[in-house]
Enzyme design. Structure first.
Site, PDB file in Angstrom:
ATOM      1  N   GLY A  42      -0.859   7.984  -0.008  1.00  0.00           N
ATOM      2  CA  GLY A  42      -1.248   8.117   1.400  1.00  0.00           C
ATOM      3  C   GLY A  42      -0.109   7.848   2.369  1.00  0.00           C
ATOM      4  O   GLY A  42       1.046   8.225   2.155  1.00  0.00           O
ATOM      5  N   ILE A  43      -0.459   7.181   3.465  1.00  0.00           N
ATOM      6  CA  ILE A  43       0.491   6.912   4.541  1.00  0.00           C
ATOM      7  C   ILE A  43       1.624   6.011   4.056  1.00  0.00           C
ATOM      8  O   ILE A  43       2.796   6.236   4.359  1.00  0.00           O
ATOM      9  CB  ILE A  43      -0.249   6.288   5.743  1.00  0.00           C
ATOM     10  CG1 ILE A  43      -1.220   7.315   6.359  1.00  0.00           C
ATOM     11  CG2 ILE A  43       0.741   5.795   6.793  1.00  0.00           C
ATOM     12  CD1 ILE A  43      -2.223   6.717   7.320  1.00  0.00           C
ATOM     13  N   GLY A  44       1.275   4.988   3.282  1.00  0.00           N
ATOM     14  CA  GLY A  44       2.297   4.067   2.781  1.00  0.00           C
ATOM     15  C   GLY A  44       3.324   4.766   1.921  1.00  0.00           C
ATOM     16  O   GLY A  44       4.525   4.449   1.971  1.00  0.00           O
TER      17      GLY A  44
ATOM     18  N   GLY B 178       0.809  -1.224   0.000  1.00  0.00           N
ATOM     19  CA  GLY B 178       0.000   0.000   0.000  1.00  0.00           C
ATOM     20  C   GLY B 178       0.835   1.262   0.000  1.00  0.00           C
ATOM     21  O   GLY B 178       0.498   2.233   0.664  1.00  0.00           O
ATOM     22  N   ALA B 179       1.951   1.267  -0.766  1.00  0.00           N
ATOM     23  CA  ALA B 179       2.886   2.397  -0.707  1.00  0.00           C
ATOM     24  C   ALA B 179       2.742   3.362  -1.875  1.00  0.00           C
ATOM     25  O   ALA B 179       3.528   4.294  -1.991  1.00  0.00           O
ATOM     26  CB  ALA B 179       4.326   1.880  -0.646  1.00  0.00           C
TER      27      ALA B 179
ATOM     28  N   TYR C 191     -14.745  -4.232   9.178  1.00  0.00           N
ATOM     29  CA  TYR C 191     -13.440  -3.544   9.132  1.00  0.00           C
ATOM     30  C   TYR C 191     -12.703  -3.723  10.461  1.00  0.00           C
ATOM     31  O   TYR C 191     -11.509  -4.051  10.476  1.00  0.00           O
ATOM     32  CB  TYR C 191     -13.643  -2.057   8.833  1.00  0.00           C
ATOM     33  CG  TYR C 191     -12.334  -1.284   8.806  1.00  0.00           C
ATOM     34  CD1 TYR C 191     -11.400  -1.496   7.786  1.00  0.00           C
ATOM     35  CD2 TYR C 191     -12.029  -0.347   9.793  1.00  0.00           C
ATOM     36  CE1 TYR C 191     -10.207  -0.796   7.751  1.00  0.00           C
ATOM     37  CE2 TYR C 191     -10.839   0.361   9.765  1.00  0.00           C
ATOM     38  CZ  TYR C 191      -9.924   0.135   8.741  1.00  0.00           C
ATOM     39  OH  TYR C 191      -8.733   0.826   8.718  1.00  0.00           O
TER      40      TYR C 191
ATOM     41  N   SER D 176      -5.463  -0.117  13.312  1.00  0.00           N
ATOM     42  CA  SER D 176      -6.316   1.066  13.268  1.00  0.00           C
ATOM     43  C   SER D 176      -6.925   1.309  14.638  1.00  0.00           C
ATOM     44  O   SER D 176      -7.116   0.359  15.415  1.00  0.00           O
ATOM     45  CB  SER D 176      -7.441   0.827  12.250  1.00  0.00           C
ATOM     46  OG  SER D 176      -8.486   1.760  12.397  1.00  0.00           O
TER      47      SER D 176
END
Length: 314
Positions: free
Chosen positions: A26-28, A22-23, A176, A151
């Site tokens: 966003g955060i990744g 997930g890079a 989730y 999370s």
């Protein structure tokens, strides 16, 4: 002021291979930038090649000489996880850092992965579990630090043992929460098993607080036509430096957990501001749903059965 949290110090990582799911945004993406800046070889497994190439290009523009490369990965397909693992095993480079950061959040209606699992359980948890299992030899070789990005949602909720795939009733947020609790339990169990079997792997957890990312943005493939109200509110407050973090500040807990010599196995790191939504990174008490080693052990066995993927250290 959530934005006032200082950057964590990332030690020199030259010679280390880091894999971050997930890079591409966003955060990744922010995690990948900092790892590249510290000299790591950063591998970005991405679902969308074009988006991944754009992300890699942005990193190269920000970090002179960045050693960054893309691989293909769709966490909602166990066959795709398998192909990535085969590729990395063929490359035979030890992995020093693995950050399980990718995630999908609250599709309005129940969706399934290519293998028939509820989308959040299958992608956020089971796909990452299989990746861990397949990459175990490379993680052992690199005496890796594994950080699972959970999370604040995992602070409440539970594993829906009687209906893990939410076939009888579907609640998007409960599903989730379950997926992030499950990822956290496995992250903790990995450290326990590594210690017992002398795998040399340290595994811990991070959470980013709350920041404006694409998790709650309009995503037509999830049946979400526009940004959620929550995403709009978070974005507005974040821009004013109020309460919530930014993607950059929200990347700090995972960076600390994955690289700091002070970060420990089986610990949770996150922002320590009000409500743990933003602020300086600190160690936090494990959320109550994560305080059950017997549930982690049970889930590990179920995950092996569901995925057909056993942890075989030798």
């Amino acid at each position: 002021m959530a934005h006032a949290n200082s950057h964590v110090a990332v030690p020199g990582l030259s010679g280390k291979r880091a894999v971050v799911t997930g890079a591409s945004d966003g955060i990744g993406f922010q995690i990948a930038v900092r790892l590249a800046r510290a000299g790591a070889e950063v591998v970005m497994p991405v679902r969308n090649r074009a988006k991944g190439e754009a992300g890699a290009q942005r990193i190269s523009e920000q970090v002179a000489g960045a050693n960054i490369s893309l691989r293909d990965l769709d966490l909602s397909s166990l066959a795709s996880v398998d192909r990535l693992a085969e590729t990395l095993i063929e490359e035979d480079a030890p992995i020093g850092i693995l950050i399980l950061n990718a995630g999908v959040m609250t599709p309005p209606s129940r969706q399934e992965t290519q293998d028939g699992f509820e989308l959040q359980f299958g992608s956020n948890f089971l796909g990452h579990f299989c990746l861990l299992a397949r990459l175990l030899p490379l993680l052992k070789a690199g005496r890796a630090r594994v950080t699972s990005q959970i999370s604040v949602a995992a602070s409440r909720g539970r594993i829906n043992w009687d209906d893990l795939n939410w076939q009888r009733s579907y609640d998007s947020m409960m599903a989730y929460r379950q997926s992030k609790i499950a990822l956290g339990l496995i992250g903790l169990e990995l450290d326990r098993r590594s210690e017992q079997s002398d795998w040399g792997i340290t595994s811990n957890l991070s959470h980013p607080g709350v920041a404006p990312t694409n998790l709650l943005s309009a995503r037509t493939e999830l049946g979400r036509a526009e940004d959620t109200l929550g995403r709009r509110v978070i974005g507005a407050l974040s821009r004013r430096g109020l309460l919530f973090g930014t993607p950059e500040s929200a990347s700090q807990p995972a960076l600390f957990a994955a690289t700091s010599p002070d970060a420990r196995g089986r610990a949770l790191y996150g922002p320590s501001g009000p409500g743990h939504l933003g602020g300086r990174v600190g160690q936090q008490q494990l959320y109550r749903p994560l305080q059950h080693p017997e549930q982690a052990d049970r889930l590990w066995t179920i995950a092996e059965e569901l995925s057909g993927q056993e942890f075989a250290p030798d």
